[in-house]
Write an enzyme that holds these catalytic residues in place. Structure first.
Site: not given
Length: 245
Positions: A14, A16
């Site tokens: 991922d 953010d």
């Protein structure tokens, strides 16, 4: 504290909350990318930028990520539509860069009676665009949502509207119609990531901060999930959680 065992054949990471927060690189981002060099793709619900744009921004922050290592919900949604409905007429609620990307992918924009309504993160979303989308869907257009996130925390801690909030406004007008979501936690980005790495889901590890998107999506396709909080990956074992898919 001991560092986590990074023993998978490949990694979906991922962005953010895991590698960056706003324009800041999180503590263990550089260490992680060094550990998994050549064996990772970043999977993000970013529905505003192209991989080229985002790779350039990440390089400016000191993260050497190639655009081929970025799978983003916005461009993935366009790629999916272009592959399944070549030359389709699309009402695209999105950034200028995604609109350019869609045209280059062979999709026809701003046509009367569009075949598909695709909503991404559109900072210029308006009443007129909302009415246009509702009208097209009432006429039978398919509805595709790039990513389900309704907001993300801004630098001041206040919510910043995301694609899911725009989709919710459209659905409030037309009712609970069938629609397709491309971004996490739906399987599409996870499957694309595994395909790009050439590995099976059970041999991959998803590393992310959000159990509702990264974790749930991993579980749905049988992938292990390593939960990270505040970007602390190697030094804060108490902030890590493995969940079998």
């Amino acid at each position: 504290m001991s560092e986590p065992d990074l023993d998978a054949d490949g990694y979906l990471i991922d962005l953010d909350g895991t590698l960056i927060a706003g324009r800041s690189v999180l503590p263990d981002a550089l260490w992680l990318l060094e550990q998994v060099r050549g064996r990772f793709v970043i999977v993000s619900n970013n529905a505003e930028h192209t991989p080229h744009q985002l790779a350039r921004a990440l390089r400016a922050m000191g993260l050497g990520v190639a655009q081929e290592q970025l799978l983003l919900a916005g461009t993935a949604a366009i790629d999916t539509i272009a592959a399944e409905y070549p030359g389709a007429s699309v009402l695209l609620l999105a950034s200028a860069s995604l609109r350019t990307y869609a045209r280059r992918s062979g999709l026809r924009l701003d046509q009367p009676r569009p075949d598909i309504v695709l909503v991404a993160r559109d900072r210029h979303f308006s009443y007129a665009r909302l009415a246009e989308a509702a009208d097209a869907l009432s006429d039978g257009a398919r509805f595709v949502v790039a990513a389900p996130d309704r907001n993300h925390p801004g630098a001041n801690g206040k919510p910043v509207p995301e694609t899911g909030a725009l989709a919710a406004a459209i659905l409030a007008c037309v009712g609970p119609i069938p629609h397709r979501v491309i971004g996490k936690p739906e399987p599409a980005l996870f499957e694309m990531g595994c395909a790009r790495l050439g590995i099976a889901a059970q041999n991959a590890l998803m590393i992310g901060d959000n159990p509702e998107t990264d974790g749930l999506g991993s579980k749905r396709i049988g992938m292990r999930f390593l939960q990270v909080e505040r970007g602390l990956i190697r030094t804060a074992k108490s902030h890590l959680r493995y969940a079998a898919g």
